[in-house]
Design a protein around this motif. Structure first.
Motif, PDB file in Angstrom:
ATOM      1  N   ARG A 184      21.291 -41.319  13.929  1.00  0.00           N
ATOM      2  CA  ARG A 184      22.371 -42.037  13.519  1.00  0.00           C
ATOM      3  C   ARG A 184      23.713 -41.117  13.820  1.00  0.00           C
ATOM      4  N   CYS A 185      23.310 -40.036  13.496  1.00  0.00           N
ATOM      5  CA  CYS A 185      24.680 -38.909  13.712  1.00  0.00           C
ATOM      6  C   CYS A 185      24.674 -38.668  15.371  1.00  0.00           C
ATOM      7  N   LEU A 186      23.882 -38.686  15.849  1.00  0.00           N
ATOM      8  CA  LEU A 186      23.965 -38.618  17.409  1.00  0.00           C
ATOM      9  C   LEU A 186      24.452 -39.855  17.921  1.00  0.00           C
ATOM     10  N   LEU A 187      24.152 -40.979  17.790  1.00  0.00           N
ATOM     11  CA  LEU A 187      24.717 -42.317  18.115  1.00  0.00           C
ATOM     12  C   LEU A 187      26.289 -42.365  17.779  1.00  0.00           C
ATOM     13  N   ARG A 188      26.691 -41.706  16.720  1.00  0.00           N
ATOM     14  CA  ARG A 188      28.010 -41.565  16.367  1.00  0.00           C
ATOM     15  C   ARG A 188      28.815 -40.569  17.252  1.00  0.00           C
ATOM     16  N   ARG A 189      28.270 -39.544  17.529  1.00  0.00           N
ATOM     17  CA  ARG A 189      28.870 -38.525  18.048  1.00  0.00           C
ATOM     18  C   ARG A 189      28.794 -38.358  19.490  1.00  0.00           C
ATOM     19  N   VAL A 190      27.681 -38.533  20.194  1.00  0.00           N
ATOM     20  CA  VAL A 190      27.520 -38.463  21.484  1.00  0.00           C
ATOM     21  C   VAL A 190      28.264 -39.026  22.433  1.00  0.00           C
ATOM     22  N   VAL A 191      29.000 -38.398  23.576  1.00  0.00           N
ATOM     23  CA  VAL A 191      30.000 -38.821  24.398  1.00  0.00           C
ATOM     24  C   VAL A 191      28.749 -39.502  25.690  1.00  0.00           C
ATOM     25  N   ARG A 192      29.279 -40.586  26.218  1.00  0.00           N
ATOM     26  CA  ARG A 192      28.245 -41.266  27.195  1.00  0.00           C
ATOM     27  C   ARG A 192      26.877 -41.352  26.536  1.00  0.00           C
ATOM     28  N   ALA A 193      26.828 -41.788  25.265  1.00  0.00           N
ATOM     29  CA  ALA A 193      25.665 -42.031  24.444  1.00  0.00           C
ATOM     30  C   ALA A 193      24.862 -42.701  25.317  1.00  0.00           C
ATOM     31  N   LYS A 194      25.253 -43.950  26.268  1.00  0.00           N
ATOM     32  CA  LYS A 194      24.279 -44.924  26.851  1.00  0.00           C
ATOM     33  C   LYS A 194      23.597 -44.140  27.805  1.00  0.00           C
ATOM     34  N   GLU A 195      23.888 -43.332  28.624  1.00  0.00           N
ATOM     35  CA  GLU A 195      23.136 -42.544  29.683  1.00  0.00           C
ATOM     36  C   GLU A 195      22.187 -41.852  28.831  1.00  0.00           C
ATOM     37  N   VAL A 196      22.640 -41.065  27.622  1.00  0.00           N
ATOM     38  CA  VAL A 196      21.876 -40.042  27.279  1.00  0.00           C
ATOM     39  C   VAL A 196      20.582 -40.913  26.275  1.00  0.00           C
ATOM     40  N   LEU A 197      21.182 -41.834  25.749  1.00  0.00           N
ATOM     41  CA  LEU A 197      20.136 -42.731  25.240  1.00  0.00           C
ATOM     42  C   LEU A 197      18.879 -43.247  25.993  1.00  0.00           C
ATOM     43  N   ASN A 198      19.145 -43.572  27.052  1.00  0.00           N
ATOM     44  CA  ASN A 198      18.362 -44.380  28.018  1.00  0.00           C
ATOM     45  C   ASN A 198      17.777 -43.429  28.924  1.00  0.00           C
ATOM     46  N   HIS A 199      18.005 -42.054  28.759  1.00  0.00           N
ATOM     47  CA  HIS A 199      17.446 -41.022  29.707  1.00  0.00           C
ATOM     48  C   HIS A 199      15.824 -40.769  29.399  1.00  0.00           C
ATOM     49  N   VAL A 200      15.134 -40.580  30.445  1.00  0.00           N
ATOM     50  CA  VAL A 200      13.675 -40.547  30.374  1.00  0.00           C
ATOM     51  C   VAL A 200      13.158 -38.895  30.591  1.00  0.00           C
ATOM     52  N   ASP A 201      12.081 -38.656  29.898  1.00  0.00           N
ATOM     53  CA  ASP A 201      11.731 -37.534  29.923  1.00  0.00           C
ATOM     54  C   ASP A 201      10.646 -37.420  31.276  1.00  0.00           C
ATOM     55  N   LYS A 202       9.922 -36.260  31.035  1.00  0.00           N
ATOM     56  CA  LYS A 202       8.884 -35.944  32.468  1.00  0.00           C
ATOM     57  C   LYS A 202       8.089 -37.059  32.414  1.00  0.00           C
ATOM     58  N   ASN A 203       7.712 -37.862  31.425  1.00  0.00           N
ATOM     59  CA  ASN A 203       6.744 -39.020  31.614  1.00  0.00           C
ATOM     60  C   ASN A 203       7.329 -40.149  31.746  1.00  0.00           C
ATOM     61  N   GLY A 204       8.786 -40.315  32.045  1.00  0.00           N
ATOM     62  CA  GLY A 204       9.566 -41.398  32.185  1.00  0.00           C
ATOM     63  C   GLY A 204       9.825 -42.286  30.737  1.00  0.00           C
ATOM     64  N   ASN A 205       9.353 -41.561  29.612  1.00  0.00           N
ATOM     65  CA  ASN A 205       9.879 -42.178  28.571  1.00  0.00           C
ATOM     66  C   ASN A 205      11.298 -42.072  27.902  1.00  0.00           C
ATOM     67  N   THR A 206      11.773 -43.075  27.487  1.00  0.00           N
ATOM     68  CA  THR A 206      12.976 -42.875  26.779  1.00  0.00           C
ATOM     69  C   THR A 206      12.852 -42.555  25.206  1.00  0.00           C
ATOM     70  N   PRO A 207      13.834 -42.468  24.520  1.00  0.00           N
ATOM     71  CA  PRO A 207      13.319 -42.140  22.796  1.00  0.00           C
ATOM     72  C   PRO A 207      12.844 -43.495  22.399  1.00  0.00           C
ATOM     73  N   LEU A 208      13.226 -44.451  22.750  1.00  0.00           N
ATOM     74  CA  LEU A 208      12.757 -45.733  22.351  1.00  0.00           C
ATOM     75  C   LEU A 208      11.245 -45.918  22.659  1.00  0.00           C
ATOM     76  N   HIS A 209      10.815 -45.372  23.785  1.00  0.00           N
ATOM     77  CA  HIS A 209       9.503 -45.381  24.055  1.00  0.00           C
ATOM     78  C   HIS A 209       8.559 -44.384  23.222  1.00  0.00           C
ATOM     79  N   LEU A 210       9.128 -43.331  23.094  1.00  0.00           N
ATOM     80  CA  LEU A 210       8.351 -42.175  21.893  1.00  0.00           C
ATOM     81  C   LEU A 210       8.506 -42.956  20.601  1.00  0.00           C
ATOM     82  N   ALA A 211       9.576 -43.499  20.184  1.00  0.00           N
ATOM     83  CA  ALA A 211       9.296 -44.142  18.773  1.00  0.00           C
ATOM     84  C   ALA A 211       8.227 -45.027  18.692  1.00  0.00           C
ATOM     85  N   ALA A 212       8.245 -45.943  19.649  1.00  0.00           N
ATOM     86  CA  ALA A 212       7.265 -46.905  19.489  1.00  0.00           C
ATOM     87  C   ALA A 212       5.938 -46.502  19.844  1.00  0.00           C
ATOM     88  N   SER A 213       5.651 -45.705  20.627  1.00  0.00           N
ATOM     89  CA  SER A 213       4.241 -44.952  20.820  1.00  0.00           C
ATOM     90  C   SER A 213       3.739 -43.955  19.692  1.00  0.00           C
TER      91      SER A 213
END
Length: 573
Positions: free
Chosen positions: A306-335
């Motif tokens: 929640r804190c990062l969502l409020r504070r991060v500039v360009r949050a949309k790009e960072v939020l949907n950024h994928v890691d080395k396995n192509g997972n976004t934060p939402l992927h990790l939370a679900a898995s």
């Protein structure tokens, strides 16, 4: 040790000591089972006169060691016996300088002796927060402030962690006999320790007197800012960044920035301070390609998200950024089944649920391939299903899968439904019986409930009706077959919610029934019954965790938001 000598040493009885020495001049050679001499005991109990008399007879006892390698000075420093320490320091002034070739000899300097843990008397003094004793020892030999013990800690580092401002000032005021050249301390430098202890004044002293410490790291590559982020110490973060702004971009051996550490530990104050000074640090990745959002999801810290969502500039790009396995934060939370974190992300309009990882899976399909889902995962699955038609109209997403559990999964699924039906049946039966009998009975002349005029009875009636109606709805819904592979998730979730509501309503009706029937005669059992009944939901939350209420709250909020949106739509029309 002779019992008479032992008692005299613990009591500080000098007269008894003299009598014992007249009888047996060698009595001071005796020791306890832990190898403590009479001088150890006198130092431990702070008997300065007794210790002085012992030293007059046998001064070499000043360097005698017990079973732990402690000298009498170690014990006096550890327990803050300043008078005894002063005596030992005066005696030690005449001691020969330490000679490496005779370090284990009988005349080793007491101030420099180390016990089995590698601690000098100064280590013991600062670890036990004996500032007066530590300053006294430093007056005798200022260089001892940088001696390392068996754990690689110096008195300066321990004093910084314990918040001994005067001791730290005295040590750093004296020129270092040997500059710190090792860049990887196991436990960090004195600056790290000051941050761990949350001692701002010591932090400022060290940055002023020893600015070179700011660039040193511990054995894992963490600088002092990493420590401040871990401890959620916003003031320390600000001080360190004002001194050296690029600390925010320094990574440890796992390529984690201080923001990664703050996100992992849920340090919201530190996150705010870091992003205020260095907003672009949110784009940094660790060895796994994880951003701070990924780190907070992995640790399940929804408050950090929640804190990062409020504070991060360009949050949309960072939020949907994928890691080395192509997972976004939402992927990790679900898995990882971090439902709380996943729902926080999903409720933010900038999160894209349609992103495919390297295996071609969305967050929704990752939940499906996990196997049998519990109620919380089913709730998340329904929320993801609701978002996909909105976000993924023109994007390819994996098709809806049939449930792939173990071979026994369908039986388990039906068994759970059966338990839910049985529970709903019991609640309905009890609620119906309570309505027929009515607390307090009926009036024989009018045929109405005797206590119908009381407020508690009215609460009983309403709560009992809720219990009866909710459980009846569950039973009626489950008259229709629920196939394992049909994914009638809403039917299952609604059944669970209504059964929980029925149980809670039954508890309320029980408490009010007890109040109506028992309170007029005796009060304390009623108060106890109400207290026990009211604690039932609290116990459930303590046993099952906070998520047991988070998902229902999210459900209620979603209904409320939809209701508000419909009202706004009608108003606009």
């Amino acid at each position: 040790m002779d019992p008479s000598l032992y008692k005299a040493a613990t009591r500080g009885d000098v007269a008894t000591l003299k009598r014992l020495l007249e009888v047996d001049p060698t009595i001071l050679d005796s020791k306890t089972p832990q190898l403590n001499t009479a001088l150890h005991l006198a130092a431990l109990h702070g008997h300065t006169d007794f210790a002085g008399e012992v030293l007059n007879v046998k001064e070499e006892l000043l360097v005698a060691k017990n079973n732990d390698g402690d000298s009498p000075l170690h014990l006096a420093a550890r327990y803050g016996e300043k008078g005894v320490v002063e005596l030992f320091v005066r005696r030690a002034r005449s001691w020969p300088p330490e000679d490496p070739t005779t370090a284990e000899g009988p005349l080793r300097n007491p101030l420099m002796m180390a016990n089995k843990a590698g601690d000098t008397p100064l280590h013991d003094a600062v670890r036990n927060r004996r500032s007066a004793v530590a300053l006294l020892l430093l007056d005798m030999n200022p260089d001892r402030g940088h001696d390392l013990n068996g754990l690689g800690e110096s008195p300066l580092e321990i004093a910084a962690r314990e918040g001994l401002v005067l001791v730290v000032e005295r040590i750093v005021k004296h020129p270092w006999a040997q500059q710190v050249s090792v860049n990887h301390h196991v436990r960090g430098t004195a600056l790290h320790q000051a941050v761990l202890g949350r001692h701002i004044r010591i932090l400022e002293i060290l940055l002023e007197k020893r600015p070179e410490l700011i660039d040193l790291t511990d054995s894992n590559g963490n600088n002092a800012l990493h420590y401040a982020a871990k401890k959620n110490h916003a003031r320390a973060v600000e001080i360190l960044l004002n001194k050296r702004m690029n600390l925010a971009y320094k990574s440890n051996h796992e390529q984690q920035s201080p923001l990664h550490v703050a996100a992992h530990y849920g340090s919201t104050d530190a996150i705010t301070a870091l992003l205020r000074c260095c907003p672009d640090v949110a784009e940094m990745e660790d060895n796994n390609g994880h951003t701070a959002f990924h780190a907070s999801v992995v640790s399940g810290k929804a408050n950090a998200i929640r804190c990062l969502l409020r504070r991060v500039v360009r949050a949309k790009e960072v939020l949907n950024h994928v890691d080395k396995n192509g997972n976004t934060p939402l992927h990790l939370a679900a898995s990882m089944s971090h439902i709380n974190s996943a729902l926080v992300l999903l409720n933010d309009g900038r999160v894209d649920p349609c992103v495919l990882n390297r295996d071609g899976q969305t967050a929704r399909s990752l939940l499906e391939i996990r196997g049998e889902m519990d109620a919380y995962e089913l709730h998340l699955w329904t929320q993801l299903m609701r978002h996909e038609p909105i976000w993924c109209r023109n994007q390819p997403v994996p098709p809806l899968r049939r449930h792939k559990g173990s071979a026994s999964a369908p039986g388990d699924f039906r068994e759970r439904l059966g338990i839910q039906v049985i529970l709903a049946s019991l609640v309905a039966t009890v609620s119906f019986a309570a309505t027929v009998t009515m607390p307090g009975g009926y009036s024989q002349t009018e045929g109405t409930a005797i206590h119908s005029h009381r407020a508690a009875f009215k609460i009983f009636l309403v709560s009992n009706t809720i219990a009866m109606s909710s459980s009846s709805v569950v039973l009626l819904c489950f008259l229709y077959p629920v196939k394992y592979n049909s994914y009638k998730v809403n039917q299952v979730l609604w059944g669970q919610r209504l059964t929980c509501l029925a149980c809670l309503a039954m508890i309320v009706s029980f408490m009010t029934a007890v109040y109506v029937t028992v309170a007029p005669t005796v009060r304390w059992p009623v108060d106890m019954a109400i207290a026990i009944g009211a604690s039932t939901p609290v116990l459930v939350i303590l046993i099952l965790g906070r998520e047991v209420i988070f998902v229902p709250l999210q459900f209620i909020l979603s209904i409320f938001n939809r209701f508000v949106s419909q009202i706004n739509l009608l108003i606009s029309i």
